[in-house]
Design a protein around this motif. Sequence first.
Motif, mmCIF file in Angstrom:
data_model
loop_
_atom_site.group_PDB
_atom_site.id
_atom_site.type_symbol
_atom_site.label_atom_id
_atom_site.label_comp_id
_atom_site.label_asym_id
_atom_site.label_seq_id
_atom_site.Cartn_x
_atom_site.Cartn_y
_atom_site.Cartn_z
ATOM 1 N N TRP A 131 -10.806 10.154 -0.573
ATOM 2 C CA TRP A 131 -10.690 10.106 0.887
ATOM 3 C C TRP A 131 -11.880 10.738 1.598
ATOM 4 O O TRP A 131 -12.128 10.452 2.754
ATOM 5 N N LEU B 81 0.827 -1.207 0.000
ATOM 6 C CA LEU B 81 0.000 0.000 0.000
ATOM 7 C C LEU B 81 0.863 1.260 0.000
ATOM 8 O O LEU B 81 0.498 2.274 -0.612
ATOM 9 N N MET C 292 -7.544 7.241 -3.973
ATOM 10 C CA MET C 292 -8.758 7.081 -3.179
ATOM 11 C C MET C 292 -9.526 8.395 -3.161
ATOM 12 O O MET C 292 -8.938 9.462 -3.270
ATOM 13 N N LEU D 231 -14.963 4.216 2.960
ATOM 14 C CA LEU D 231 -14.111 3.136 2.452
ATOM 15 C C LEU D 231 -14.934 1.847 2.428
ATOM 16 O O LEU D 231 -14.591 0.861 3.070
ATOM 17 N N THR E 83 -5.005 5.075 7.715
ATOM 18 C CA THR E 83 -4.499 6.228 6.972
ATOM 19 C C THR E 83 -5.504 7.374 7.013
ATOM 20 O O THR E 83 -5.135 8.519 7.256
ATOM 21 N N VAL F 92 -1.121 4.861 -1.341
ATOM 22 C CA VAL F 92 -2.454 5.050 -0.768
ATOM 23 C C VAL F 92 -2.439 4.876 0.745
ATOM 24 O O VAL F 92 -3.485 4.811 1.377
ATOM 25 N N ARG F 93 -1.259 4.815 1.320
ATOM 26 C CA ARG F 93 -1.135 4.643 2.765
ATOM 27 C C ARG F 93 -0.107 5.622 3.295
ATOM 28 O O ARG F 93 0.891 5.891 2.643
ATOM 29 N N LEU G 292 -6.367 1.216 5.195
ATOM 30 C CA LEU G 292 -6.809 2.508 4.668
ATOM 31 C C LEU G 292 -7.559 3.325 5.719
ATOM 32 O O LEU G 292 -7.463 4.548 5.742
#
Length: 161
Positions: A55, A9, A53, A59, A109, A14-15, A106
Amino acid sequence: MQAKLQSFLNDQKVRVPSTRGKSISCPQCADPEAVQKYEADKEGGPNKDKVFMAWYQPLSSASLWNWDVITILSEKEQTSLKSSQTKYNDSWLQLSELMKQIVVCLKETKKIMAEPSTSFSRTMTVQHCRRYRKVVVSISSHEHITIKPSLKCRRSIINIR
């Protein structure tokens, strides 16, 4: 297995990686207009080579964009794990299990990015406020609209004449 997933990730950007005293490098967010168009008209969609993503959305399957990104990430990681020299338990290689584990990472994050001390949180708040105003104004451009933002942009006072 968890460390391998976190590393994957991080590589996919994305992390938020473990910083230990360093400044936080937050992942990029998908373009809100592209997300809206995809979710409304099924046009476009997440890029499989460089995923972003949304955000500001859940999710979960409630966000078609994010769910497709999570599926893309899971499929990539599944392919990587299957071709790895290290043998993993078959239950870990199931797409549904990988999706659950990715969502957990995620969420961590997203929580870090939402902390008031991060510059990303302030940037997303401003972007969300601007996007909200833009959406409201574009709904009915032929009418006179006055927007008086309150402390929280979602609770703006809107007068339409």
